[in-house]
Enzyme design. Structure first.
Site, PDB file in Angstrom:
ATOM      1  N   ASN A  58       0.876  -1.030   0.251  1.00 59.05           N
ATOM      2  CA  ASN A  58       0.169   0.051  -0.022  1.00 59.05           C
ATOM      3  C   ASN A  58       0.942   1.117   0.005  1.00 59.05           C
ATOM      4  O   ASN A  58      -0.207   2.532  -0.308  1.00 59.05           O
ATOM      5  CB  ASN A  58      -0.429   0.227   0.953  1.00 59.05           C
ATOM      6  CG  ASN A  58       0.324  -0.280   2.727  1.00 59.05           C
ATOM      7  OD1 ASN A  58       0.339  -1.177   2.802  1.00 59.05           O
ATOM      8  ND2 ASN A  58      -0.833   0.413   3.892  1.00 59.05           N
ATOM      9  N   SER A  69     -11.613  -4.111   0.087  1.00 54.74           N
ATOM     10  CA  SER A  69     -12.371  -3.179   0.339  1.00 54.74           C
ATOM     11  C   SER A  69     -12.741  -2.216  -0.335  1.00 54.74           C
ATOM     12  O   SER A  69     -12.053  -2.460  -1.356  1.00 54.74           O
ATOM     13  CB  SER A  69     -11.320  -2.683   1.534  1.00 54.74           C
ATOM     14  OG  SER A  69     -12.084  -1.495   1.966  1.00 54.74           O
ATOM     15  N   GLY A  70     -14.070  -1.920  -0.042  1.00 55.37           N
ATOM     16  CA  GLY A  70     -14.588  -1.110  -1.667  1.00 55.37           C
ATOM     17  C   GLY A  70     -14.057   0.132  -1.817  1.00 55.37           C
ATOM     18  O   GLY A  70     -14.525   0.563  -2.527  1.00 55.37           O
ATOM     19  N   HIS A  71     -14.118   0.827  -0.566  1.00 55.12           N
ATOM     20  CA  HIS A  71     -13.572   2.078  -1.123  1.00 55.12           C
ATOM     21  C   HIS A  71     -11.930   2.633  -1.509  1.00 55.12           C
ATOM     22  O   HIS A  71     -11.719   3.574  -1.668  1.00 55.12           O
ATOM     23  CB  HIS A  71     -13.390   3.194   0.891  1.00 55.12           C
ATOM     24  CG  HIS A  71     -12.240   2.727   1.344  1.00 55.12           C
ATOM     25  ND1 HIS A  71     -11.242   3.648   1.845  1.00 55.12           N
ATOM     26  CD2 HIS A  71     -11.841   1.831   2.201  1.00 55.12           C
ATOM     27  CE1 HIS A  71     -10.469   3.141   2.422  1.00 55.12           C
ATOM     28  NE2 HIS A  71     -10.833   1.784   2.625  1.00 55.12           N
ATOM     29  N   CYS A 115      -3.487   5.087   7.395  1.00 57.45           N
ATOM     30  CA  CYS A 115      -3.689   4.650   8.972  1.00 57.45           C
ATOM     31  C   CYS A 115      -2.497   4.632  10.324  1.00 57.45           C
ATOM     32  O   CYS A 115      -2.724   4.240  11.374  1.00 57.45           O
ATOM     33  CB  CYS A 115      -3.914   2.384   8.828  1.00 57.45           C
ATOM     34  SG  CYS A 115      -4.420   1.913   7.747  1.00 57.45           S
ATOM     35  N   THR A 163     -26.674  -7.564  10.859  1.00 57.83           N
ATOM     36  CA  THR A 163     -27.502  -7.649   9.211  1.00 57.83           C
ATOM     37  C   THR A 163     -26.659  -6.978   8.599  1.00 57.83           C
ATOM     38  O   THR A 163     -26.276  -5.948   8.879  1.00 57.83           O
ATOM     39  CB  THR A 163     -28.132  -6.255  10.228  1.00 57.83           C
ATOM     40  OG1 THR A 163     -29.073  -6.952  11.966  1.00 57.83           O
ATOM     41  CG2 THR A 163     -28.964  -5.847   8.811  1.00 57.83           C
TER      42      THR A 163
END
Length: 392
Positions: A151, A199-201, A325, A237
């Site tokens: 990354n 990961s989506g973002h 991070c 959920t």
């Protein structure tokens, strides 16, 4: 002032098509996917469709995809659940010194639980040495977890070879593919991958959604306990809008990958070439060839990274000095130290990660701006002044 966003490794803009796909599942089709009545069935169908899209992008089976809240959860699940499930076989895990902290900190936690972890060195480009990996395997080794692409410095690891070594020795192989998924083609069967985090973002999808691919036959249990969602393996959920958005983002990423990454690669190479030729004492970090299409990571000698980021921000340019991070940390990047950079050079690092909207004009403006900033900061550095005198 135009904002130039070059921190796409930290997060990406959610695309308009993704937002439009998500909206109906907030207000129109808001039924709980776990219900038995027809209204909830619409949500269940949407999740199934998104799962099929993600699986298709990996050459996986739909039932091997489990949605999570993001890459960090997926990494935690892969490591902790494997350690728990296979502890009768052994207690040894192999990873590298350049992993994301979601892997490194989980490994540190596992060491406190009695597991043994080998942290492999990498070469000066950030690449795993395959012979050292194979030598590190013991009879008690239960898992190899090595990232697909770094990354920070963008180096793509020899994943197929790592997977082959793991398979030969009967060891499970997990890869953190958060940066690579949607940027490079991935086929889990061809690469011998048993588990994979995404990961989506990172690919113009929403935040707060990710997945863990778990190959059929890998016997790991839940990380989060409660209800029977995700085939009883991940309670809670379902985040239906997030899952729908993730599915749409993956669909678009696959459709545009070839053209988009070719364009990013061209801009990346232009950016690297100009920085190297126009700013003296610039070092490019990471592998020049096996590299993410959108990643540029450089160190400017005699520069302090935080000052550079602040001055870039004043010009409307968003960049970083490493992983999102670890922002706020005064320590140099653990990745840059692992590839052999001394502290004083690692402190002057800059990561620029391009996106689908990045233009050549923006790239050139960033280089021109950096030349001014680096000149300004070096003019205030007594170390640089002494260095220049010695060169003469």
């Amino acid at each position: 002032m135009e904002r130039i966003y070059l921190d796409n490794a930290a997060t990406t803009k959610t695309s308009e098509e993704v937002v439009q796909a998500m909206l109906p599942y907030f207000t129109e089709y808001y039924g709980n996917a776990s219900t038995v009545y027809a209204f909830g069935e619409k949500s269940k169908e949407a999740i199934t469709q998104a799962r099929d899209i993600v699986a298709g992008a990996l050459g996986a089976k739909s039932e091997e995809i489990y949605f999570t809240a993001g890459g960090s959860e997926s990494d935690n699940w892969a490591l902790k659940a494997t350690a728990e499930a296979y502890k009768q076989k052994g207690n040894h895990i192999i990873t590298t010194k350049i992993e994301h902290h979601a892997i490194l900190h989980t490994c540190e936690w596992l060491e406190r639980q009695g597991f043994e972890v080998t942290y492999l060195d990498v070469d000066e480009n950030g690449t795993v040495r395959l012979e050292e990996l194979e030598q590190a395997i013991r009879p008690t080794t239960i898992l190899i977890s090595i990232m697909f692409a770094n990354n920070e410095i963008g180096t793509i690891e020899p994943v197929a070879e790592i997977g082959a070594i793991a398979r030969k020795h009967g060891v499970l192989f997990h890869t953190d593919a958060v940066q690579a998924f949607g940027q490079v083609p991935i086929n889990v069967d061809e690469l011998n991958i048993d588990m994979l985090s995404g990961s989506g973002h990172k690919l113009n999808g929403p935040k707060g959604i990710g997945f863990l691919y778990i190959r059929k036959g890998v016997k790991i249990r839940s990380l989060i306990h409660g209800g029977a969602q995700e085939r009883k393996r991940r309670a809670g959920t379902e985040n239906v809008p997030g899952i729908v958005g993730f599915g749409k983002a993956v669909e678009l990423a696959v459709q545009t990958m070839e053209e988009r990454t070719a364009r990013e690669r061209s801009l990346r190479d232009r950016l690297i070439e100009r920085l190297e030729t126009e700013i003296p004492y610039t070092k490019v970090n990471g592998d020049r060839i096996n590299r993410l299409p959108n990643n540029v990571n450089v160190c400017f000698r005699f520069i302090e990274g935080e000052s550079m980021l602040i001055m870039l921000d004043m010009k409307g340019i968003c960049a970083s000095s490493g992983s999102a991070c670890t922002s706020g940390s005064l320590d140099p990047s653990h990745v840059l130290l692992a590839i052999g950079l001394p502290h004083e050079i690692a402190h002057g690092s800059l990561r620029l990660t391009l996106g689908a909207d990045t233009t050549q004009e923006q790239v050139d403006f960033v280089v021109d701006t950096l030349k001014e900033i680096v000149d300004h900061l070096r003019s205030m550095s007594p170390l640089y002044e002494d260095f220049v005198k010695k060169q003469k």
